[in-house]
Design an enzyme around this catalytic site. Structure first.
Site, PDB file in Angstrom:
ATOM      1  N   ASP A  72       0.835  -1.202   0.000  1.00  0.00           N
ATOM      2  CA  ASP A  72       0.000   0.000   0.000  1.00  0.00           C
ATOM      3  C   ASP A  72       0.872   1.255   0.000  1.00  0.00           C
ATOM      4  OD1 ASP A  72       0.937  -0.485   2.589  1.00  0.00           O
ATOM      5  OD2 ASP A  72      -1.022  -1.037   3.349  1.00  0.00           O
ATOM      6  N   ASN A 144      -7.265  -3.344  14.470  1.00  0.00           N
ATOM      7  CA  ASN A 144      -8.686  -3.509  14.128  1.00  0.00           C
ATOM      8  C   ASN A 144      -8.904  -4.611  13.091  1.00  0.00           C
ATOM      9  OD1 ASN A 144      -7.690  -2.398  11.803  1.00  0.00           O
ATOM     10  ND2 ASN A 144      -9.077  -0.658  11.726  1.00  0.00           N
ATOM     11  N   HIS A 146      -7.246  -4.922  10.213  1.00  0.00           N
ATOM     12  CA  HIS A 146      -7.019  -4.590   8.797  1.00  0.00           C
ATOM     13  C   HIS A 146      -5.823  -5.359   8.239  1.00  0.00           C
ATOM     14  CE1 HIS A 146      -4.392  -0.791   9.795  1.00  0.00           C
ATOM     15  NE2 HIS A 146      -3.610  -1.822   9.537  1.00  0.00           N
ATOM     16  N   GLU A 151      -9.654  -1.742   5.562  1.00  0.00           N
ATOM     17  CA  GLU A 151     -10.252  -1.544   6.876  1.00  0.00           C
ATOM     18  C   GLU A 151     -11.510  -2.408   7.012  1.00  0.00           C
ATOM     19  OE1 GLU A 151      -8.537  -0.105   8.961  1.00  0.00           O
ATOM     20  OE2 GLU A 151      -7.791   1.873   8.406  1.00  0.00           O
TER      21      GLU A 151
HETATM   22  C1  F6R Z   1       1.616  -1.829   6.117  1.00  0.00           C
HETATM   23  C2  F6R Z   1       0.204  -2.198   6.192  1.00  0.00           C
HETATM   24  C3  F6R Z   1      -0.505  -2.357   7.503  1.00  0.00           C
HETATM   25  C4  F6R Z   1       0.385  -2.792   8.666  1.00  0.00           C
HETATM   26  C5  F6R Z   1      -0.430  -2.842   9.942  1.00  0.00           C
HETATM   27  C6  F6R Z   1       0.406  -3.212  11.131  1.00  0.00           C
HETATM   28  O1  F6R Z   1       2.048  -1.791   4.776  1.00  0.00           O
HETATM   29  O2  F6R Z   1      -0.395  -2.355   5.188  1.00  0.00           O
HETATM   30  O3  F6R Z   1      -1.540  -3.300   7.322  1.00  0.00           O
HETATM   31  O4  F6R Z   1       0.928  -4.049   8.381  1.00  0.00           O
HETATM   32  O5  F6R Z   1      -1.031  -1.599  10.167  1.00  0.00           O
HETATM   33  O6  F6R Z   1       1.324  -2.186  11.371  1.00  0.00           O
HETATM   34  P1  F6R Z   1       2.515  -2.387  12.404  1.00  0.00           P
HETATM   35  O7  F6R Z   1       3.349  -3.474  11.871  1.00  0.00           O
HETATM   36  O8  F6R Z   1       3.231  -1.076  12.402  1.00  0.00           O
HETATM   37  O9  F6R Z   1       1.885  -2.727  13.713  1.00  0.00           O
END
Ligand code: F6R
Length: 264
Positions: A72, A144, A146, A151
């Site tokens: 992303d 959450n 995602h 989301e």
């Molecule tokens: C990152 C992404 C998100 C993260 C998620 C966890 O490219 O797409 O889905 O993997 O928000 O983030 P961290 O690893 O910082 O807890």
């Protein structure tokens, strides 16, 4: 699904062993070609990238011909912003693993209009297809549930598109910015359907803040309310957790027995 629960310092080496195993299989395959790695950002995979960098440095693997595909990108960050996912991947993966910037594919979040962003999202999907698909997609999980920036409520068959970030996600990511208001409101993210097309999915999660989402993703119902539950639909998923992130799982004993044997 293979669920591996290990100590907090073992998550990155365990995940790296999975990546090296899959890269080894690709290198031995009759249809051998340069690997395509799907790359999450955020804090979860950083240790894994360091482990892979060490493997490159001591010659256990050569990724100079590999392609990296981002999961992303934020919408609206100026080019070269240190928190743009392109900048992070160039820094954390490109430079450390020896993957040149022109082999890193990142959705273009610079468009000013929805139409421009959608055009960029479609181009990103075409690029993945032109590379022959993603061999192994590295993933983190949001508190959450995602996956990417899909989301809760995201369509399970969704493709790369513009998604609004939830306030929870913006709060969680405020630590990378000067504060909540500085976190972009939108992203261009691989869709859940896009993620499901990667040949192997590798999810990493650590810490108690992830325990509820991990339990919902691994053992809850398959539902867009927990986008990461879509992992249950994929035939080759490895989930590597520390004890804290695994705390909500009911079937831990079974996972440990299965990991010690032959099954997946
Ligand atoms: C990152 C992404 C998100 C993260 C998620 C966890 O490219 O797409 O889905 O993997 O928000 O983030 P961290 O690893 O910082 O807890």
């Amino acid at each position: 699904m293979e669920v591996i629960v290990t100590g907090p310092h073992e998550v990155a080496p365990t995940a790296a062993a999975v990546v090296l195993d899959r890269l080894g299989r690709l290198a031995r395959a009759a249809t051998r070609r340069e690997p395509v790695l799907g790359l999450a950002t955020g804090s979860s995979p950083l240790g894994l990238y360091r482990e892979l960098a060490a493997a490159v440095a001591d010659g256990r693997v050569d990724l100079a011909g590999a392609h990296g595909v981002a999961l992303d990108e934020y919408v609206g960050l100026p080019q070269g912003h240190p928190q743009s996912y392109r900048s992070i991947l160039v820094r954390e993966v490109g430079e450390r693993l020896g993957v040149p910037p022109d082999r890193l594919e990142v959705p273009d979040g610079s468009g000013d209009t929805l139409e421009e962003l959608e055009t960029a999202a479609a181009a990103f999907e075409r690029r993945i297809a032109a590379l022959g698909g993603i061999d192994l997609q590295i993933l983190g999980i949001g508190a959450n549930g995602h996956l990417g920036f899909n989301e809760p409520g995201s369509a399970l068959a969704s493709r790369t598109r513009v998604k609004r970030l939830s306030d929870r996600t913006r709060e969680d990511n405020a630590r990378f910015f000067s504060g909540f208001d500085a976190v972009p409101t939108h992203s261009v993210t691989q869709g859940l359907g896009t993620i499901l097309e990667a040949r192997t999915l590798l999810l990493l999660a650590t810490g108690e803040a992830k325990a509820r989402a991990v339990a919902a993703a691994v053992e809850g119902p398959l539902t867009s309310s927990c986008p990461a539950s879509v992992l249950q639909w994929h035939p080759d998923v490895v989930v590597v957790l520390d004890e804290a992130a695994a705390a909500g799982l009911r079937n831990r004993e079974y996972y440990a027995e299965a990991a010690a044997g032959l099954s997946r």
